[in-house]
Design an enzyme around this catalytic site. Structure first.
Site, PDB file in Angstrom:
ATOM      1  N   THR B 132       0.920  -1.242  -0.195  1.00  0.00           N
ATOM      2  CA  THR B 132       0.027   0.068  -0.030  1.00  0.00           C
ATOM      3  C   THR B 132       0.841   1.525   0.023  1.00  0.00           C
ATOM      4  O   THR B 132       1.820   1.303   0.687  1.00  0.00           O
ATOM      5  CB  THR B 132      -0.941   0.121   1.375  1.00  0.00           C
ATOM      6  OG1 THR B 132      -1.933  -1.163   1.115  1.00  0.00           O
ATOM      7  CG2 THR B 132      -1.880   1.269   1.418  1.00  0.00           C
ATOM      8  N   SER B 138      -6.514   1.230  -2.450  1.00  0.00           N
ATOM      9  CA  SER B 138      -7.556   0.236  -3.004  1.00  0.00           C
ATOM     10  C   SER B 138      -7.068   0.243  -4.564  1.00  0.00           C
ATOM     11  O   SER B 138      -7.662  -0.877  -5.103  1.00  0.00           O
ATOM     12  CB  SER B 138      -9.032   0.900  -2.925  1.00  0.00           C
ATOM     13  OG  SER B 138      -9.317   0.983  -1.764  1.00  0.00           O
ATOM     14  N   GLU B 367      -7.025  -4.728   4.010  1.00  0.00           N
ATOM     15  CA  GLU B 367      -7.077  -5.811   3.393  1.00  0.00           C
ATOM     16  C   GLU B 367      -8.184  -5.830   2.522  1.00  0.00           C
ATOM     17  O   GLU B 367      -8.911  -6.748   2.298  1.00  0.00           O
ATOM     18  CB  GLU B 367      -7.089  -7.150   4.387  1.00  0.00           C
ATOM     19  CG  GLU B 367      -5.831  -7.266   5.159  1.00  0.00           C
ATOM     20  CD  GLU B 367      -4.906  -8.028   4.529  1.00  0.00           C
ATOM     21  OE1 GLU B 367      -5.168  -8.695   3.220  1.00  0.00           O
ATOM     22  OE2 GLU B 367      -3.724  -8.290   4.667  1.00  0.00           O
ATOM     23  N   GLY B 368      -8.506  -4.748   1.729  1.00  0.00           N
ATOM     24  CA  GLY B 368      -9.620  -4.521   0.847  1.00  0.00           C
ATOM     25  C   GLY B 368     -10.527  -4.239   1.756  1.00  0.00           C
ATOM     26  O   GLY B 368     -10.962  -4.453   2.772  1.00  0.00           O
ATOM     27  N   ASP B 371     -16.213  -1.806   0.733  1.00  0.00           N
ATOM     28  CA  ASP B 371     -16.751  -1.439  -0.549  1.00  0.00           C
ATOM     29  C   ASP B 371     -15.899  -2.179  -1.649  1.00  0.00           C
ATOM     30  O   ASP B 371     -16.623  -2.626  -2.585  1.00  0.00           O
ATOM     31  CB  ASP B 371     -16.715  -0.022  -0.610  1.00  0.00           C
ATOM     32  CG  ASP B 371     -17.733   0.746   0.204  1.00  0.00           C
ATOM     33  OD1 ASP B 371     -18.774   0.014   0.881  1.00  0.00           O
ATOM     34  OD2 ASP B 371     -17.484   2.027   0.291  1.00  0.00           O
TER      35      ASP B 371
END
Lengths: 250, 388
Positions: B132, B138, B367-368, B371
């Site tokens: 990240t 995302s 971790e995602g 949404d």
């Protein structure tokens, strides 16, 4: 060096015990290896090389197998389970264990200092008597040099250091060591370790000298009287009245 | 354990024993101490070693590389129990196993596996995972971190954000774009702590996952040898493959946190008395308890079935997204209800509720995000991609 660890399964002291029909429901309760026996298992592991020459011995019903597996997962080499639903008295058990000890020829036998469920402290002494071996009870430190054992054990007014020779029976208690957790790889390996199943008949035992006639749960009557504490002054006043008139403690 | 549908009875004997051991460990060594760690904003390094000793780190890794070689279901149960203790503790273990050991095992050379996996499994090395970046977690394909060939090695430049374990890590698995035949390809690199130009500033002022150390990874002309490249890595699917492993663990872990807030609430409401009766006797309270217990049961059943698929090799990443999305959200909602049921006591760290609730806010995002997982499942259901 061969070490035998006598172990038992008891209701888990950390879990709630279930009761049914006025007695403890062992089927529905969480069970565990007796913590007092666990110190002996840990000590055997520390005194052996990777558990070599160690054996767990258990006398009890089929469910004891979970506790036995726990000792194998901790690292003991193998186990013997004399499976019985009979509740054996300590003298009969000591005769049985003597026969196993004569087969196994251990140098040292560890026995938990006190049964967590029945509070009995007799097993270690009875076994030492049956075998005619030296005994040290309530051990908190143990060192071995050759055939010579030095043990520290609790007495009423302090500690006592005793010296004795192998073979001997040692009863264990808190303070002797910090038992390890089984590791994940050892849990997996424990399933492949030898767990020898035997019966009382194999040792010519068919009866016990004691019979469980009845069990009762000790009741502690509580009044369940809860005082509403919103008005602290009134609650205190009410409490004083109750302590004086009902409890009669002031 | 709260197991309303007796789900655990369907486990193998090894899995049951592993679960019982980890539960005992969490009860004895994590729950009595974690609130202190959380308040201080630390995770003791010794706890990672302790988890390593027991075989809890990267436990599915084969024994030849120092792992315990357990099933993925057993790994899920480990996550469940660790997160019943604290999401931050589980996060640290997840990162070590799923995001550091897994990519080395899946994409690493034999030499890399031999060199790193046993020490990571034992906890003598701590790892972190740098994917990240600060511009947006995302959309990892938009990463700016680059690797450039330099002689027989590589030079890395860039920065990573929100990295669990980075301030205490001995090695980092860093994902960077490497130009290959004129095209940027995302590759994984193992960067050691002592590499010149590598630093990991700690993030402070967190109000969540405080019993877990979080930081950045800053790479300023960090030169690594050719042996730092994970040879089997190539493209975004490589780091996403790691995330699928971690998300699988989270799907189990969140239900562990839900058990903690549910059982805490049950006990609290049965003993807390207002208007002369325990509040658990009130319909509005029972409604909340029933909702929490039902969601725990559904979530556990989903995690259990997901574990069966993973162990059989039939798990699909969209199933993992569905389970992570659902289980974390119901745990978070359960924690908020628990907070409400605890009244004022729900906002103090004297009780575990607010800690779990705040932790789960992060778990819902990392971790995602909720949404993003919605759109991953949506894409799988419809065949239409809303993520572009």
């Amino acid at each position: 060096m061969k070490i035998m660890c006598l172990i038992r399964q008891v209701p888990d002291a950390e879990a709630r015990v279930k009761t049914a029909n006025g007695t403890v429901d062992l089927q529905g309760s969480s069970m565990a290896l007796d913590g007092m026996d666990e110190y002996g298992v840990e000590q055997a592991l520390r005194m052996s090389e990777g558990g070599a020459g160690t054996v767990a011995v258990a006398v009890g019903p089929q469910r004891f197998e979970d506790a036995i597996r726990r000792t194998l997962a901790m690292g003991l080499e193998r186990a013997i389970h004399i499976e019985t639903d009979l509740v054996l008295d300590v003298v009969t058990t000591s005769r049985l264990l003597k026969a196993i000890a004569l087969e196994e020829q251990p140098d040292l036998i560890f026995v938990g200092g006190q049964h967590a469920d029945t509070d009995s402290q007799a097993m270690g002494a009875a076994l030492s008597e049956a075998l005619g071996w030296n005994l040290v009870t309530w051990t908190t430190e143990l060192t071995l040099e050759g055939q010579h054992v030095t043990a520290v054990h609790d007495v009423d007014d302090g500690k006592e250091t005793v010296e004795l020779e192998l073979p001997c029976v040692v009863t264990t208690q808190q303070g002797l060591n910090e038992p390890r957790y089984p590791t994940l790889p050892n849990i997996m390996k424990s399933k492949k370790k030898e767990l020898l199943k035997k019966s009382l008949n194999d040792y010519g035992i068919s009866s016990t000298m004691v019979r469980v006639v009845n069990q009762e749960i000790q009741q502690r009557a509580r009044l369940q009287h809860i005082i509403d504490g919103k008005d602290a002054a009134a609650a205190a006043e009410q409490l004083i009245v109750l302590l004086h008139t009902e409890a009669k403690v002031i | 354990m709260f197991d309303y549908f007796k789900t655990l009875e369907t486990l193998t004997s090894d899995e049951r024993d592993i679960h019982a051991l980890v539960r005992e460990f969490v009860d004895a060594e994590i729950i009595p101490n974690v609130q202190g760690w959380w308040d201080e904003g630390t995770l003791p390094r010794a706890l990672i070693s302790r988890m390593g000793e027991l075989g809890l780190l990267g436990s599915t890794t084969p024994e030849q590389y120092g792992g315990a070689g357990v099933s993925s279901t057993a790994y899920g149960l480990i996550c469940y129990e660790l997160e019943r203790g604290d999401s931050g503790v589980r996060s640290s273990a997840s990162v070590q196993g799923s995001l550091v050991m897994y990519p080395i095992y899946a994409y690493g050379s034999e030499a890399q596996k031999q060199k790193y996996l046993p020490e990571l499994a034992s906890g003598s090395l701590v790892g972190c995972f740098g994917l990240t970046e600060s511009d947006g977690g995302s959309d990892p394909a938009a990463m700016r971190t680059r690797a450039v060939r330099d002689g027989d090695g590589y030079v890395l430049n860039g920065s990573k954000m929100w990295i669990t374990n980075s301030p205490i890590a001995d090695i980092a698995v860093v994902w960077a774009k490497l130009e290959t035949d004129g095209v940027d390809v995302i590759r994984g690199f193992i960067v050691p702590r002592d590499a010149a130009g590598f630093s990991t500033p700690k993030l402070t002022h967190k109000m969540s996952l405080r019993a877990s150390v979080t930081g950045e990874i800053v790479l300023e002309d960090v030169r690594v040898g050719a042996d730092a490249l994970l040879p089997g890595s190539g493209g975004l699917k490589s780091p996403l493959g790691c995330l699928t492993q971690a998300r699988y663990g989270i799907a189990w872990g969140a239900i562990g946190a839900l058990e903690a807030v549910y059982t805490g609430s049950l006990e609290y409401t049965k003993t807390r008395t207002t208007f002369g009766k325990p509040i658990a006797s009130r319909q509005l309270v029972q409604d909340k308890l029933t909702w929490m217990a039902t969601q725990h049961t559904l979530g556990l059943l989903m995690a259990r079935q997901l574990g069966l698929h993973k162990d059989a090799g039939t798990m699909h990443y969209a199933q993992v997204s569905m389970a992570k999305r659902n289980n974390v959200r119901v745990a978070l909602q359960g924690a908020r209800l628990a907070r409400e049921l605890h009244g004022g006591n729900g906002i103090t760290t004297e009780y575990p509720i607010i800690r779990h609730m705040l932790n789960l806010e992060t778990v819902d995002t990392y971790e995602g995000t909720h949404d993003i997982h919605t759109l991953i499942v949506g894409r799988d259901l419809t065949g239409l991609n809303a993520l572009e």
